[in-house]
Every structure is written in structure tokens, then in C-alpha cells.
Design a protein around this motif. Structure first.
Motif, PDB file in Angstrom:
ATOM      1  N   ASP A  38       0.807  -1.227   0.000  1.00 25.23           N
ATOM      2  CA  ASP A  38       0.000   0.000   0.000  1.00 25.23           C
ATOM      3  C   ASP A  38       0.842   1.279   0.000  1.00 25.23           C
ATOM      4  N   THR A  39       2.156   1.128  -0.011  1.00 24.05           N
ATOM      5  CA  THR A  39       3.038   2.296   0.043  1.00 24.05           C
ATOM      6  C   THR A  39       3.008   3.070  -1.279  1.00 24.05           C
ATOM      7  N   VAL A  40       2.908   4.383  -1.173  1.00 27.14           N
ATOM      8  CA  VAL A  40       3.026   5.254  -2.346  1.00 27.14           C
ATOM      9  C   VAL A  40       4.507   5.516  -2.586  1.00 27.14           C
ATOM     10  N   VAL A  41       5.021   5.091  -3.748  1.00 28.57           N
ATOM     11  CA  VAL A  41       6.435   5.277  -4.081  1.00 28.57           C
ATOM     12  C   VAL A  41       6.579   6.530  -4.928  1.00 28.57           C
ATOM     13  N   GLN A  42       7.348   7.474  -4.428  1.00 30.33           N
ATOM     14  CA  GLN A  42       7.506   8.772  -5.083  1.00 30.33           C
ATOM     15  C   GLN A  42       8.965   8.987  -5.476  1.00 30.33           C
ATOM     16  N   THR A  43       9.205   9.233  -6.756  1.00 29.95           N
ATOM     17  CA  THR A  43      10.552   9.589  -7.211  1.00 29.95           C
ATOM     18  C   THR A  43      10.887  11.001  -6.749  1.00 29.95           C
ATOM     19  N   CYS A  44      12.096  11.183  -6.264  1.00 28.88           N
ATOM     20  CA  CYS A  44      12.554  12.509  -5.863  1.00 28.88           C
ATOM     21  C   CYS A  44      12.574  13.427  -7.084  1.00 28.88           C
ATOM     22  N   ILE A  45      11.770  14.472  -7.060  1.00 29.72           N
ATOM     23  CA  ILE A  45      11.659  15.381  -8.208  1.00 29.72           C
ATOM     24  C   ILE A  45      12.983  16.078  -8.490  1.00 29.72           C
ATOM     25  N   VAL A  46      13.684  16.484  -7.434  1.00 27.63           N
ATOM     26  CA  VAL A  46      14.956  17.184  -7.619  1.00 27.63           C
ATOM     27  C   VAL A  46      15.969  16.277  -8.309  1.00 27.63           C
ATOM     28  N   HIS A  47      16.038  14.996  -7.889  1.00 21.24           N
ATOM     29  CA  HIS A  47      16.955  14.072  -8.543  1.00 21.24           C
ATOM     30  C   HIS A  47      16.594  13.879 -10.017  1.00 21.24           C
ATOM     31  N   LEU A  48      15.296  13.822 -10.305  1.00 16.49           N
ATOM     32  CA  LEU A  48      14.868  13.645 -11.692  1.00 16.49           C
ATOM     33  C   LEU A  48      15.258  14.851 -12.533  1.00 16.49           C
ATOM     34  N   ILE A  49      15.104  16.046 -11.974  1.00 15.82           N
ATOM     35  CA  ILE A  49      15.509  17.257 -12.697  1.00 15.82           C
ATOM     36  C   ILE A  49      17.013  17.230 -12.962  1.00 15.82           C
ATOM     37  N   ARG A  50      17.791  16.903 -11.942  1.00 21.24           N
ATOM     38  CA  ARG A  50      19.251  16.854 -12.103  1.00 21.24           C
ATOM     39  C   ARG A  50      19.662  15.830 -13.161  1.00 21.24           C
ATOM     40  N   TYR A  51      19.010  14.676 -13.110  1.00 23.40           N
ATOM     41  CA  TYR A  51      19.353  13.633 -14.080  1.00 23.40           C
ATOM     42  C   TYR A  51      19.047  14.089 -15.502  1.00 23.40           C
ATOM     43  N   SER A  52      17.870  14.680 -15.705  1.00 25.49           N
ATOM     44  CA  SER A  52      17.501  15.107 -17.050  1.00 25.49           C
ATOM     45  C   SER A  52      18.389  16.237 -17.553  1.00 25.49           C
ATOM     46  N   MET A  53      18.948  17.022 -16.627  1.00 27.95           N
ATOM     47  CA  MET A  53      19.846  18.122 -17.011  1.00 27.95           C
ATOM     48  C   MET A  53      21.148  17.609 -17.634  1.00 27.95           C
ATOM     49  N   GLN A  54      21.504  16.368 -17.339  1.00 30.08           N
ATOM     50  CA  GLN A  54      22.771  15.836 -17.853  1.00 30.08           C
ATOM     51  C   GLN A  54      22.782  15.719 -19.379  1.00 30.08           C
ATOM     52  N   PHE A  55      21.613  15.733 -19.988  1.00 23.75           N
ATOM     53  CA  PHE A  55      21.539  15.610 -21.452  1.00 23.75           C
ATOM     54  C   PHE A  55      21.698  16.963 -22.149  1.00 23.75           C
ATOM     55  N   ALA A  56      21.709  18.036 -21.379  1.00 24.26           N
ATOM     56  CA  ALA A  56      21.786  19.378 -21.966  1.00 24.26           C
ATOM     57  C   ALA A  56      23.154  19.998 -21.703  1.00 24.26           C
ATOM     58  N   SER A  57      23.501  20.993 -22.494  1.00 22.84           N
ATOM     59  CA  SER A  57      24.768  21.699 -22.277  1.00 22.84           C
ATOM     60  C   SER A  57      24.669  22.534 -21.002  1.00 22.84           C
ATOM     61  N   TRP A  58      25.809  22.786 -20.407  1.00 19.40           N
ATOM     62  CA  TRP A  58      25.851  23.473 -19.110  1.00 19.40           C
ATOM     63  C   TRP A  58      25.174  24.847 -19.165  1.00 19.40           C
ATOM     64  N   LYS A  59      25.441  25.622 -20.194  1.00 21.75           N
ATOM     65  CA  LYS A  59      24.937  26.995 -20.261  1.00 21.75           C
ATOM     66  C   LYS A  59      23.420  27.046 -20.486  1.00 21.75           C
ATOM     67  N   GLU A  60      22.813  25.925 -20.935  1.00 22.29           N
ATOM     68  CA  GLU A  60      21.374  25.925 -21.201  1.00 22.29           C
ATOM     69  C   GLU A  60      20.552  25.315 -20.063  1.00 22.29           C
ATOM     70  N   ARG A  61      21.213  24.787 -19.071  1.00 18.29           N
ATOM     71  CA  ARG A  61      20.496  24.031 -18.030  1.00 18.29           C
ATOM     72  C   ARG A  61      19.540  24.907 -17.221  1.00 18.29           C
ATOM     73  N   LYS A  62      19.944  26.115 -16.925  1.00 21.58           N
ATOM     74  CA  LYS A  62      19.087  26.992 -16.134  1.00 21.58           C
ATOM     75  C   LYS A  62      17.778  27.269 -16.862  1.00 21.58           C
ATOM     76  N   ALA A  63      17.851  27.516 -18.144  1.00 21.57           N
ATOM     77  CA  ALA A  63      16.648  27.792 -18.937  1.00 21.57           C
ATOM     78  C   ALA A  63      15.770  26.554 -19.046  1.00 21.57           C
TER      79      ALA A  63
END
Length: 410
Positions: free
Chosen positions: A254-279
Motif C-alpha cells: 500500500d506504500t506510495v512510491v515517489q521519485t525525488c523530483i529534484v533528482h529527476l531534474i538533475r538527471y535530465s539536465m545531464q543531457f543538456a549543455s551546461w549553459k542551457e540548463r538553467k533555462a
């Protein structure tokens, strides 16, 4: 002479004057070589004599005709200073004083000093040098090792202690530690879990060093928690660990399993160039800030069709892969979202542990890593006193959402 203020101390001014009479006043009186040291030795001697008297007064000792049989000198360490005490002996050799037991050479408290230094990440060599410099005595490497080895028993007892029946939220995350294994130094994952009780109290549930990959390891961790008394976890916040959500729901369905949103954002940022990550991070905000799962799905679709989604398709793909563990987030109120949005609570814990272990280089084995990390966790947890400030608002929302499962214990 000015009238002295009445003291609540059991030691009268007259007694103190008698102790100081004929002595040159100065800070040296407060040291182990001065009056304080002498008093401690005399007090220890008198306590030993009192223990012997109580021992000989026991009915079985009187019936056996046991009596005093002189004294034997014993050198012990007291507050870092070697002190010679006269240990009373009995005729039958059955007297074992509590103050300084047979075969012991150190008063209680000295070991704690060694363990405290070890808990700060100091090596055996550093501990010996520190004790020599501060206390003026030389302790062997074997002594330091023996004292720190005793920590392992405490760590095992802590790891197997009973836990609460219900945890409102449990955060799971890992830190990497260098450990030697089969002649090679490996970057092993040490997993920690922080549980939040229904009253908002934080508790470190345990630590595990990964021995096997994937679901088998996670099933072992979940089964261990259940075996230690955990019957229910309302929300588990995880860092996208493969096979972990399935292992959690296999043991706690019955446990609700929630992915850490911050970790997901950080992970997805790895596919983008550094200067574009903030945008890109700004463009992703409407997704996890949506009021519902349907609105979030629409926002993700809009991002995918937009310039960033077209330029970096793997960013969208990373969110879609974890979408089943993302959407539970939108069922919660803003107060609860603030708490489960990130595993920052456990990341902060990791940061403090890393300060302790960073000077180690690598550990010789798993046991050495467990000992030091356990001591670090013990010190950190002792400072936790109050629930998070957001908890009071979140508690009401969780009680409404989970009903009878949200148990407020006495």
C-alpha cells in the motif's frame, strides 16, 4: 571579614579551607598532579574499600567465612593519567570491584574519548598522537583497535533494533564509499534510510552496503525493515533506483512510491549543455508545479513539442520512464509536496557523513566502513530534536489522505 554567602553544596567552606591549607594556590591544584588529582585517587580508593565491605557483608560470604586478605597495587588510567591504586583482596578471591573490574586498566570514560576521536574520522595513528599530546600517555595501536572494535557490537545492535510500526515518510538514498574488497578498491554504495514518524520525529532506520545488484538487495532491505516491526510506510521517496519501487511494493503493497523530483531534474539536465540548463530547468517547472497529474502530463507534452524538447528528446524520455513514480506527487497538497519534493533530508545526512570519512581514503573492509559511518550517524541523530517546520501543516493533510493508516502513537 565579609560574610560568606550560604552555599547549597554539601561541602562546607570550612572543609574547603582545610583542603587548601598549606597549599600554594594556583591552577595547578585543579590538575591531575594537584589537589583534584589527589582527591580523585582518594575517592576511588575509598569507593573500592566500600565495595569490599559490601561484598564481605553479603550472607553467602559471611557463611563461607570470607574476609580481607591484604591489597595489590594496580596501575589504571584515570582522565588520561596513570594512577596507582591499592585494590583490596578477599581470602576466597571472589571480589570483583565494579569501579575498576578485574583485568581492566582504564576507568569508564577513557574508552569514550578514543571512540569520540575515531568518530571524527581520526586514524589509529592520529588518535595515539592526540592522546599523547593532550594527556601525556602512550596508548598502543592494539588498545585503540580493541576499543574501536567494540563499536561493531553497538552498530549491530542498532541495526537490528525494533522500529516504529508506521512511518509516514521514508527517504532512501545512497552515498558512494571506497572499500577494499578481494584486493581491489571498489566504489561501493552505502544506502541509508530516514523515517519520519506520524509526530514528525526523524529517525535513521539503518545502513546497508550493497552486496548484490538490483531487486534481490532491495527485497532484503525491505524484508529486514518489516522483520524489525515496520508494518506500514505511507510514502517512500526514492532516487530512481532500479528495481527499488517494485521491491518496496512487494513487501509494503500500500506504500506510495515517489521519485525525488529534484533528482529527476538533475538527471535530465545531464543531457543538456551546461549553459542551457538553467533555462531548461525553468521550462520544466510547469510540469512538477502542476495542480494535477493530468495538468502535469499536458505540461510535459507541451515541453516535448517546444524548443527544448525538440532539441533534447532524452530529457523528455527520462521523465516518461519515471512517470509512474512521478504522478503520485500531484495527489498531495502543497504542504505535503514541500516535504516529499526532494530527498534533501537524507542528502544533508550524507554531506555530514562525508565530512567524517573524507580523510580515510578508503576502508580496508565493509566492517570498518560500517563502524565509522555508524558513529557518525549516532552523533548526527543526537542533534535532531524538533520536527521539520512544515510538518504541522502536512500532518493534517496526511491524516485526511491516509485515514486510519496515519497512526498517531502516544
Amino acid at each position: 571579614m565579609a560574610r560568606r554567602r550560604k552555599s547549597d553544596s554539601p561541602f562546607s567552606d570550612e572543609l574547603i579551607d582545610q583542603l587548601l591549607e598549606g597549599r600554594e594556590h594556583g591552577a595547578h591544584l585543579l590538575g591531575n598532579d594537584g589537589l583534584i588529582g589527589e582527591l580523585k585517587k582518594r575517592l576511588a580508593q575509598r569507593m573500592l574499600e566500600g565495595e569490599m565491605e559490601a561484598h564481605l557483608d553479603e550472607p553467602d560470604q559471611q557463611e563461607a567465612g570470607n574476609h580481607r586478605n591484604g591489597r595489590s597495587s594496580k596501575t589504571v588510567t584515570m582522565d588520561g593519567e596513570r594512577v596507582v591504586l591499592d585494590i583490596p583482596r578477599d581470602r576466597h578471591g571472589q571480589f570483583d570491584p565494579t569501579l575498576i573490574p578485574k583485568y581492566a586498566r582504564r576507568f569508564p570514560g577513557f574508552d569514550d574519548k578514543i571512540i569520540a576521536l575515531y568518530a571524527r574520522g581520526m586514524s589509529t595513528r592520529d588518535i595515539r598522537a592526540h592522546i599523547q599530546e593532550i594527556y601525556g600517555i602512550d596508548v598502543s595501536a592494539n588498545l585503540v583497535s580493541a576499543v574501536t572494535e567494540s563499536v561493531m557490537a553497538d552498530a549491530l545492535a542498532w541495526q537490528n533494533r525494533p522500529l516504529e510500526t508506521v512511518y509516514a515518510i521514508v527517504y532512501f538514498d545512497a552515498l558512494r564509499v571506497k572499500i577494499r574488497d578481494e584486493g581491489m578498491v571498489h566504489n561501493k554504495a552505502v544506502y541509508l534510510a530516514i523515517g519520519i514518524t506520524s509526530h514528525g520525529a526523524k529517525e535513521i532506520l539503518g545502513l546497508w552496503i550493497e552486496q548484490t545488484e538490483g531487486a534481490k538487495f532491495w527485497m532484503r532491505v525491505m524484508t529486514e525493515l518489516k522483520g524489525r516491526g515496520v508494518a506500514d510506510i505511507l510514502i517512500a521517496v526514492v532516487d530512481g533506483l532500479k528495481g527499488f519501487p517494485e521491491a518496496i511494493t512487494a513487501v509494503f503493497p500500500d506504500t506510495v512510491v515517489q521519485t525525488c523530483i529534484v533528482h529527476l531534474i538533475r538527471y535530465s539536465m545531464q543531457f543538456a549543455s551546461w549553459k542551457e540548463r538553467k533555462a531548461i530547468a525553468k521550462a520544466l517547472r510547469p510540469i512538477y508545479g502542476a495542480v494535477s497529474a493530468d495538468a502535469a502530463a499536458a505540461a510535459l507534452e507541451e515541453f516535448e513539442q517546444g524548443p527544448w524538447g525538440q532539441k533534447y528528446p532524452p530529457v523528455v524520455a527520462s521523465w516518461r520512464r519515471k512517470w509512474e513514480q512521478v504522478i503520485p506527487f500531484f495527489a498531495f497538497s502543497a504542504e505535503v509536496r514541500k516535504i516529499i519534493y526532494t530527498t534533501n533530508a537524507i542528502e544533508s545526512l550524507h554531506s555530514q557523513v562525508r565530512k567524517t570519512i573524507r580523510n580515510k581514503g578508503h576502508f580496508p573492509n565493509d566492517e570498518a566502513a560500517i563502524k565509522l559511518i555508524y558513529l557518525s550517524l549516532r552523533q548526527i541523530e543526537a542533534k535532531w530534536k524538533r520536527p521539520p517546520k512544515e510538518w504541522h501543516a502536512a500532518k493534517s493533510q496526511l491524516a485526511i489522505q491516509f485515514g486510519e493508516r496515519f497512526i498517531l502513537t502516544e
